[in-house]
Design a protein around this motif. Structure first.
Motif, PDB file in Angstrom:
ATOM      1  N   UNK A  28       0.282   7.824  -5.560  1.00 55.48           N
ATOM      2  CA  UNK A  28      -0.518   8.723  -4.634  1.00 55.48           C
ATOM      3  C   UNK A  28      -0.011  10.082  -4.643  1.00 55.48           C
ATOM      4  N   UNK A  29      -0.857  10.863  -3.932  1.00 52.63           N
ATOM      5  CA  UNK A  29      -0.392  12.521  -3.693  1.00 52.63           C
ATOM      6  C   UNK A  29       0.546  12.813  -2.513  1.00 52.63           C
ATOM      7  N   UNK A  53      11.612  21.730  -0.327  1.00 51.80           N
ATOM      8  CA  UNK A  53      10.805  22.693  -1.093  1.00 51.80           C
ATOM      9  C   UNK A  53       9.456  22.024  -1.788  1.00 51.80           C
ATOM     10  N   UNK A  54       9.602  20.771  -2.044  1.00 53.43           N
ATOM     11  CA  UNK A  54       8.359  20.273  -2.566  1.00 53.43           C
ATOM     12  C   UNK A  54       7.003  20.384  -1.741  1.00 53.43           C
ATOM     13  N   UNK A  55       7.391  20.467  -0.306  1.00 55.61           N
ATOM     14  CA  UNK A  55       6.201  20.614   0.659  1.00 55.61           C
ATOM     15  C   UNK A  55       5.205  22.109   0.164  1.00 55.61           C
ATOM     16  N   UNK A  90       0.771  -1.189   0.061  1.00 57.56           N
ATOM     17  CA  UNK A  90      -0.178   0.117  -0.319  1.00 57.56           C
ATOM     18  C   UNK A  90       0.725   1.092  -0.070  1.00 57.56           C
ATOM     19  N   UNK A  91       1.829   1.223   0.902  1.00 50.26           N
ATOM     20  CA  UNK A  91       2.794   2.473   0.974  1.00 50.26           C
ATOM     21  C   UNK A  91       3.546   2.815  -0.311  1.00 50.26           C
ATOM     22  N   UNK A  92       3.874   1.437  -1.120  1.00 54.44           N
ATOM     23  CA  UNK A  92       4.561   1.568  -2.261  1.00 54.44           C
ATOM     24  C   UNK A  92       3.848   2.276  -3.419  1.00 54.44           C
ATOM     25  N   UNK A  93       2.455   1.646  -3.433  1.00 60.39           N
ATOM     26  CA  UNK A  93       1.372   2.536  -4.145  1.00 60.39           C
ATOM     27  C   UNK A  93       1.170   3.765  -4.050  1.00 60.39           C
ATOM     28  N   UNK A  94       1.092   4.378  -2.915  1.00 53.59           N
ATOM     29  CA  UNK A  94       1.090   5.662  -2.700  1.00 53.59           C
ATOM     30  C   UNK A  94       2.306   6.473  -3.084  1.00 53.59           C
ATOM     31  N   UNK A  95       3.440   5.864  -3.119  1.00 50.09           N
ATOM     32  CA  UNK A  95       4.676   6.677  -3.571  1.00 50.09           C
ATOM     33  C   UNK A  95       4.643   6.473  -5.048  1.00 50.09           C
ATOM     34  N   UNK A  96       4.134   5.516  -5.664  1.00 52.32           N
ATOM     35  CA  UNK A  96       4.140   5.799  -7.279  1.00 52.32           C
ATOM     36  C   UNK A  96       2.984   6.403  -7.830  1.00 52.32           C
ATOM     37  N   UNK A 142       6.097  11.734   2.707  1.00 47.72           N
ATOM     38  CA  UNK A 142       5.039  12.905   2.766  1.00 47.72           C
ATOM     39  C   UNK A 142       3.769  12.718   2.096  1.00 47.72           C
ATOM     40  N   UNK A 143       2.693  12.472   2.669  1.00 45.92           N
ATOM     41  CA  UNK A 143       1.277  11.959   2.131  1.00 45.92           C
ATOM     42  C   UNK A 143       0.442  13.031   2.517  1.00 45.92           C
ATOM     43  N   UNK A 144      -0.148  13.770   1.530  1.00 47.93           N
ATOM     44  CA  UNK A 144      -1.333  14.704   1.788  1.00 47.93           C
ATOM     45  C   UNK A 144      -2.188  14.755   0.477  1.00 47.93           C
ATOM     46  N   UNK A 145      -3.396  15.295   0.604  1.00 46.59           N
ATOM     47  CA  UNK A 145      -4.001  15.902  -0.705  1.00 46.59           C
ATOM     48  C   UNK A 145      -3.459  17.063  -1.160  1.00 46.59           C
TER      49      UNK A 145
END
Length: 986
Positions: A100-101, A335-337, A92-98, A291-294
């Motif tokens: 997700x936001x 910077x990305x944040x 699931x984490x790998x899916x978010x990395x690839x 870092x995971x966020x909409x």
């Protein structure tokens, strides 16, 4: 004042240990910190740059996130997520990395890679000092400005579950918490369940702003069985489910018109190939940061994660929550944040970060204006002011946008340069303590060197002119001089100084002792010089002639000491000891061949022993008859190999076979455990044996090793101790079987039935029984009876108890190391040292070399990541600090300690040949430890401002201190055994 060599050596070692502790007290620096005692406040923030005059804002831009959840998985390596196994371990984490936001990074952790310093780095943005490795055992309250204090002050409600190190560091910060101990590494299940059980209820609540979860199970599995264990996969899947649950709960809480939430997944440090951490290898310092966020853009595929410093997270979270950056932070914004914020807000964020770094640079560097980063910041700040002027005038052209992006790049370059400059300033040293400690170490080394002729004489006594020094005029002049220097230093030194905080009574005692030592040193040097002037021929007397073996031992010891000046030789020190040990075995083999073949040939040509007194090779102890089984049974000092009723010819061939057999054992042990830095990641026999498919082979090997240990040790014990030793070794195997490392013949499943607590305690009972029996015999021989046999048996029984304890603490694959250690000791003692009549000095140096080599044969290195802390909990159901530290230290230094103890036993049993053997051995041990200690202290002092010293030389300095402590304890025991009762003295 005349004292024995052992007393003199013990006194020198104790003072040397004190000097080394004093040096370490001054060497481990206070990390770079702002001199302002107060913490950062919103009211102290600078205004936005603006060219000319006009109103400008001094506020922080509005926060970017409403809630933040930090999931910290202890010892999480970056390849567990970003590597090829990431899709299987954490799907699931790998899916978010690839897809997700998210923003994904590899966060670099600075050494020391242990938990408490890493938590400090994550919350303060500063780089902790290396001394935090020690403080990690009992973390004190953190008074430094930090992210959690700022959040608490701003009214944020913080909840924490997990490692209780956070609770000790931040005792008044959390609204709600539940801490679990991080040191009981045998538990990798309940320690995580205690965190997860709070999740369902907490995620449904709305009364918190920051949630911190610290999971320890993965780190504990690493300590137990390494990163390739079959337990790693299920544990990472469990963590993936936890992250999925949290992410789903945060998404369900999102609503239109409110700020988004932020989920942070990170590790405090990585995990080495052996499962430990603390060093500077890539698997230890590379940790994932997700870092995971909409609020972030959705990914369209797997991208290579960027590289940031772990300290960068603290300022990033601070500004994204609308908080000021901690004063001592050396991190820079990620910077990305902030890429979705307006250009004005992005520039404002970077300006605040640059202003904080420039203030810290001003406070810690006198020549801050010459720093590249400071100059770049000033240029960027000026350009920012010009941009703000155009922006407030309502200019909306593309030129303004391009100008703003240029200023953005200027700020980023300035932040990079200032952060790098601050990171290189490791701290401020207490030079006064370092100088005093170094002087004391040098004085002790010179005393040992000047006393060498007397200490190694037949009388083994040293005449120390302390009495005459105390009544001499130079003594009082030196006291006045040192006192004046102390006053001058303490009144002029800016910064904290340990000595200046001491009471004057202690200062006076220290000054008097230093003056007396210096006067005694000068008196001994003058006496030695006068003796050499009066009788120069004595220096070339036969008693001081050096054999080829002596030259090898001296050159090898000095050469190894000099090699410590190169960082690569420190990292791969085991290679030096392996080379020296192999060379020693070849030299001993040559010595055996020469003494037999050449002397036997001369004897046969001359029709017998010649007039020069040539002795037949390999005399069998007290007479020249072969040792029968009955005689061996009556001799507690005999080797178990002497029970075969061997003839002279058999002994001859065994003597000739001993060096090659020792070489073979050493070569096998080299393949058992890869150590060092460069090749530690390569597979070795221990990895192969610990593979679940080879558990049967490991079981057989462990059983054979334990039987060999019993055969080699039991001959020197009483009947009661023999039984206790046999049952204890059976308990060792039972403990390893219960822990799942080995199998019993009737055991069909490899799953462990328990953690082995009861089995380990069963062994502890027998260890204490054997040690008590040996101590009783020793006390009787020292206080009641002068019987040599009773004394020798007591020593060997104490040694047997230590062997049993070490067998319990070593992992199953290291039991052959212990068996080979005992086998080499028995062979060398029976057929080399005793038969070839090597003197105490030669025997001591050989024991020292073997002890150092076996330290590395265990799998140790000069990297604290190889310290196996799991042995500190053998037989314990919860974390108890004192036993855990003792057991860990004993397991780590088992090799040097066993060889040193064997030396005491061997020299004590050989006192019929030389009553001064113990004194000579103690003195040589003290000298062997003093030379590298002084060299290393001088080297580290000279290189103290170089960054690489923290990853290479600082761990080695701690190891040297521990080696000196072990040697001091052994020498004190030497001294105790050297004090014979009056009835035994001639």
């Amino acid at each position: 004042m005349r004292v024995s060599s052992s007393v003199f050596a013990s006194f020198c070692l104790i003072l040397e240990l004190f000097g080394l502790a004093l040096f370490l007290r001054g060497f481990f620096p206070v990390p770079v910190k702002s001199s302002f005692s107060s913490k950062s406040k919103l009211s102290d923030l600078p205004a936005e740059p603006l060219a000319g005059s006009g109103p400008n804002s001094s506020k922080v831009p509005p926060p970017l996130f409403k809630r933040v959840v930090i999931v910290l998985i202890d010892a999480l390596r970056e390849d567990f997520i970003f590597g090829p196994s990431g899709k299987n371990y954490m799907p699931y984490t790998r899916h978010l990395v690839e897809r997700g936001s998210t923003h994904s990074f590899v966060a670099k952790a600075r050494p020391p890679t242990v938990t408490m310093p890493r938590i400090k780095a994550l919350t303060t943005g500063s780089i902790p000092g290396f001394i935090d490795v020690v403080m990690n055992l009992n973390s004190p309250m953190l008074h430094e400005d930090n992210l959690l204090w700022q959040a608490k002050t701003a009214g944020k409600r913080i909840i924490f579950y997990g490692d209780d190190t956070w609770v000790r560091l931040f005792p008044k910060i959390f609204m709600e918490y539940d801490g679990t101990t991080s040191f009981f590494v045998s538990d990798y299940t309940e320690v995580d369940n205690n965190v997860t059980r709070h999740l369902d209820s907490t995620l449904k609540r709305d009364d918190w702003d920051v949630l911190i979860l610290h999971y320890l199970g993965l780190d504990h599995i690493g300590h137990i069985s390494g990163p390739h264990s079959s337990l790693i996969g299920p544990k990472l899947l469990e963590m993936d489910d936890v992250l999925k649950k949290i992410h789903a709960a945060l998404i369900s809480k999102e609503s239109e018109g409110t700020l988004p939430n932020l989920l942070v997944l990170c590790g405090d440090h990585g995990m080495s190939e052996t499962g430990s951490h603390g060093g500077s290898s890539e698997p230890e310092i590379n940790t994932p940061l997700v870092l995971i966020s909409p609020a972030f853009k959705r990914k369209v595929g797997m991208e290579k994660p960027g590289v940031v410093e772990q300290v960068d997270l603290a300022p990033t979270l601070s500004l994204s929550l609308g908080l000021p950056i901690s004063q001592n932070s050396v991190g820079r914004l990620i910077p990305g944040v902030f890429e979705e914020s307006s250009l004005r807000d992005q520039l404002r964020f970077l300006h605040l970060n640059g202003y904080q770094l420039s203030c810290l640079l001003k406070d810690s560097t006198l020549t801050y204006q010459q720093e590249e980063g400071y100059e770049l910041f000033r240029v960027a700040e000026k350009a920012h002011g010009n941009w703000m002027k155009l922006y407030l005038e309502g200019n909306t052209s593309e030129v303004l946008t391009n100008m703003g992006r240029k200023v953005l790049r200027q700020y980023m370059e300035a932040l990079r340069a200032m952060s790098s400059a601050l990171s290189k300033q490791l701290g401020k040293y207490d030079m006064y303590s370092m100088v005093v400690g170094t002087i004391l170490l040098v004085e002790m080394l010179l005393l040992l060197l000047l006393a060498m002729p007397e200490a190694l004489s037949r009388a083994a006594e040293v005449d120390v002119p302390v009495g005459s020094a105390l009544v001499s005029l130079p003594f009082y002049l030196l006291c006045l001089l040192f006192a004046a220097l102390h006053v001058v230093v303490c009144t002029s030194a800016g910064g904290s100084c340990y000595f200046c905080a001491l009471p004057w009574a202690l200062v006076f005692v220290a000054v008097a002792c230093s003056s007396a030592l210096l006067c005694a040193l000068v008196a001994m040097a003058a006496r030695r010089l006068a003796q050499g002037t009066r009788s120069p021929s004595k220096s070339s007397s036969p008693g001081w002639e050096l054999s080829e073996l002596d030259v090898l031992l001296l050159m090898g010891t000095v050469g190894h000491t000099l090699s410590l000046g190169a960082s690569s030789f420190v990292e791969e020190e085991h290679q030096s000891w392996y080379f020296l040990l192999n060379t020693l075995c070849l030299a001993v083999f040559q010595d055996v061949c020469r003494k037999y073949f050449r002397e036997r040939r001369r004897a046969s040509q001359g029709g017998g022993s010649d007039s020069e007194g040539d002795e037949p090779l390999l005399p069998s102890g007290k007479d020249h008859r072969p040792l029968t089984s009955a005689a061996a049974a009556d001799d507690p000092d005999s080797s178990p190999l002497a029970n075969l009723g061997m003839s002279k010819g058999s002994e001859k061939w065994l003597a000739l076979a001993t060096p090659p057999l020792t070489l073979a054992c050493c070569r096998m042990l080299r393949s058992l455990n890869q150590t060092g830095i460069q090749w530690a990641h390569l597979p070795d026999l221990s990895h192969w044996l610990n593979n679940g498919e080879h558990k049967l082979i490991l079981s057989v090997l462990s059983a054979v090793s334990l039987m060999l240990i019993f055969a080699l040790v039991q001959r020197r014990c009483s009947a009661v101790s023999k039984i206790a030793l046999a049952l204890g070794l059976l308990g060792v195997y039972s403990y390893r079987a219960a822990a799942g490392s080995v199998l019993f013949p009737w055991q069909h499943s490899s799953r462990a039935a328990s953690k082995g607590t009861m089995e380990a305690r069963f062994v502890y009972v027998f260890v204490l029984g054997i040690l008590f029996t040996g101590a009783k015999d020793l006390l009787r021989s020292q206080l009641v009876s002068a019987e040599a046999r009773l004394r020798s048996r007591g020593l060997w029984e104490v040694y047997s108890g230590m062997v049993l304890l070490v067998a319990l603490l070593l992992r199953a694959h290291n039991l052959p190391t212990l068996a080979c250690c005992l086998l080499v000791q028995s062979l060398m003692a029976q057929f080399i040292w005793k038969r070839l009549h090597y003197d105490a000095a030669q025997t001591t140096i050989m024991h020292y070399w073997f002890g150092q080599a076996f330290f590395y044969f265990q799998g140790n290195s000069n990297n604290i990541a190889t310290v196996d802390i799991s042995v500190g909990f053998v037989g314990l159901e919860s974390y108890v600090e004192a036993p855990a530290i003792f057991l860990t230290a004993l397991s780590t230094y088992a090799g040097p300690l066993l060889w040193a103890c064997h030396l005491v036993c061997y020299l004590s049993s050989e006192r019929d040949r030389s009553s001064a053997a113990l004194g000579h051995g103690c003195y040589c041990f003290a000298l062997l430890r003093s030379v590298p200690a002084v060299f290393y202290v001088l080297l580290v002092t000279a290189l103290r401002y170089h960054l690489f010293i923290w990853s290479v030389f600082s761990p080695k300095l701690l190891y040297e201190a521990m080696h000196t402590l072990v040697t001091a304890v052994i020498c004190v025991f030497f001294t105790f055994m050297d004090q014979s009762p009056p009835s035994s003295r001639p």
